[in-house]
Design an enzyme around this catalytic site. Structure first.
Site, short mmCIF file in Angstrom:
data_model
loop_
_atom_site.label_atom_id
_atom_site.label_comp_id
_atom_site.label_asym_id
_atom_site.label_seq_id
_atom_site.Cartn_x
_atom_site.Cartn_y
_atom_site.Cartn_z
N ASP A 152 -21.29 21.02 16.28
CA ASP A 152 -20.94 20.11 17.64
C ASP A 152 -22.29 19.28 18.03
OD1 ASP A 152 -19.39 19.38 19.93
OD2 ASP A 152 -18.91 21.45 20.33
N ASP A 210 -12.26 16.08 23.77
CA ASP A 210 -11.65 17.12 23.60
C ASP A 210 -10.22 16.94 24.01
OD1 ASP A 210 -13.99 18.29 22.88
OD2 ASP A 210 -13.70 19.70 24.39
C1 GLA Z 1 -16.94 20.64 22.69
C2 GLA Z 1 -15.83 20.61 21.48
C3 GLA Z 1 -14.81 21.44 21.43
C4 GLA Z 1 -15.30 23.03 21.52
C5 GLA Z 1 -16.46 23.13 22.69
C6 GLA Z 1 -16.94 24.56 22.53
O1 GLA Z 1 -16.41 20.39 23.94
O2 GLA Z 1 -15.54 19.34 21.38
O3 GLA Z 1 -13.79 21.27 20.55
O4 GLA Z 1 -15.71 23.17 20.28
O5 GLA Z 1 -17.44 22.12 22.62
O6 GLA Z 1 -17.91 24.56 23.54
#
Ligand code: GLA
Length: 400
Positions: A152, A210
């Site tokens: 990430d 997301d």
């Molecule tokens: C980000 C990513 C998500 C998830 C969260 C975890 O938002 O895009 O897919 O992995 O972090 O904290």
């Protein structure tokens, strides 16, 4: 002179065969879009080893593994800091037996294990991350038997250059770890990773923010990902985020920000559209308690075959108006897959001439949700429900 020539020729041969092997090794990590299940959108950080074991059992007994969903990815929230040698460790309360034991168990069910970190000091949810410890963490992951890393980009500088450097650092570390580990780049599309992610060593890259459990969010991610077909190929894929199929408005990260759920027609569209775009198929619903509809959608082997087709083409969106979206995806055996989406809030009749999609022949048409061959045609005519996607497989019959 002859000898020198021979040696030169030999060197050239060795060079080319090495180049081929390394290109092959790269493709081998994800020759088709990765499939699996990820903890995040249902469980958030509330994960532990018992949940993962139960999910692994459910993945095997429900037919998910057999259908191709052969990864479990542990997302954010597993970390417990570092030990006195700076080795990253799992939270001892959530994972008292350690990740290695869990990986052994998951592997015994025919499933690979993925894990999560971040290219900064802390992850998105505020846990220990890998910046400055790339080599060490990659070796730790390899020693545990990890097969996939989602990496990430929270708490990292926003410029593209730093992102490329940080992602390459971890990709190199994984390559030196002694284990084949798929590298999933997750910087949400902001730095246009489709231009550079494969070059720095990624097998897939998120193209979007997301996903939430709503029709609007699904369409938002679709519209970004649908324009990127030329960047997908065997070994490297656009990732419009997890499938929301079966979440049904449950609590969890996908339930935030208007994620109040979709109906089954909409979940079926999620599957159809992700398959036609050769997207990674990563479920995130509670596999232990799937209803029949979620199973029917996630386990549709004819839809999965479109996604996993070895030609590795992402379908092209040939029609994109406010009501109709039509995608065309060529397949390895010469067949063509078509997805016809009705984005409007009313059921509508449609008549599509295949010729207008660049398909000049007569085709035997198979409906991949009805699991029925519907006839021989030069087009599609029929009713498509609001938010429904028809997923068809066309087999060429004759020319003209
Ligand atoms: C980000 C990513 C998500 C998830 C969260 C975890 O938002 O895009 O897919 O992995 O972090 O904290």
């Amino acid at each position: 002179m002859k000898k020198i020539l021979l040696i030169l020729m030999l060197l050239v041969c060795i060079h080319f065969s090495n180049a081929q092997t390394s290109a092959k090794a790269k493709t081998d990590l994800a020759p088709t879009p990765p499939m699996g299940w990820m903890t995040w959108n249902y469980f958030g950080t509330g994960i532990n080893e018992n949940i993962i074991r139960e999910i692994a059992e459910a993945m095997a007994s429900s037919g998910m593994v057999k259908a191709g969903y052969d990864h479990i990815m542990i997302d954010d929230g597993w970390q417990g800091g570092r030990d006195n040698k700076n080795n990253i460790i799992p939270d001892p309360k959530k994972f008292p037996s350690g990740i290695k034991a869990l990986a052994d168990y998951v592997h015994s069910k025919g499933i690979r294990l993925g894990i999560y970190s971040d290219a900064a000091q802390l992850t998105c949810a505020g846990y220990t991350a890998s910046l400055g410890f790339e080599e060490q963490d990659a070796k730790t992951f390899a020693s545990w038997g990890i097969d996939y890393l989602k990496y990430d980009y929270c708490h990292a500088p926003s410029d593209s250059n730093t992102a490329k450097i940080r992602y390459k650092k971890m990709a190199d570390a994984l390559r030196n770890s002694g284990r084949q580990i798929v590298f999933s780049i997750c910087e949400w599309g902001g730095r246009q990773p489709w231009f550079w992610a494969a070059g720095v060593g990624g097998q897939l890259w998120r193209t979007t923010g997301d996903v939430r459990d709503s029709w609007g969010s699904m369409m938002h991610n679709l519209d970004i990902n649908a324009n990127l077909e030329k960047f997908a190929a065997p070994g490297h894929w656009n990732d419009p985020d997890m499938l929301i199929v079966g979440l049904r408005g449950s609590k969890g990260p996908a339930g935030d920000l208007g994620g109040t759920g979709c109906n089954d027609i909409e979940y079926q569209s999620n599957m159809s559209l992700w398959c036609i775009m050769a997207s990674p198929l990563i479920a995130t619903n509670d596999i232990r308690n799937m209803n029949e509809e979620a199973k029917r959608i996630l386990l549709n082997d004819e839809a999965i075959a479109i996604d996993q087709d070895v030609l590795g083409k992402q379908g092209e969106r040939k029609i994109a108006d406010s009501v109709w979206n039509v995608f065309v995806k060529p397949l390895a055996d010469g067949d063509v897959a078509i997805a016809i989406l009705n984005r409007s809030s009313a059921s509508q009749n449609v008549s599509i001439n295949f010729k207008n999609l660049g398909l000049d022949d007569k085709y035997q048409v198979r409906d991949l949700w009805q699991h029925k061959t519907t006839g021989i045609a030069k087009g599609f005519k029929g009713k498509v429900l609001s938010h429904e996607t028809k997923l068809l497989r066309l087999k060429k019959i004759s020319s003209k």
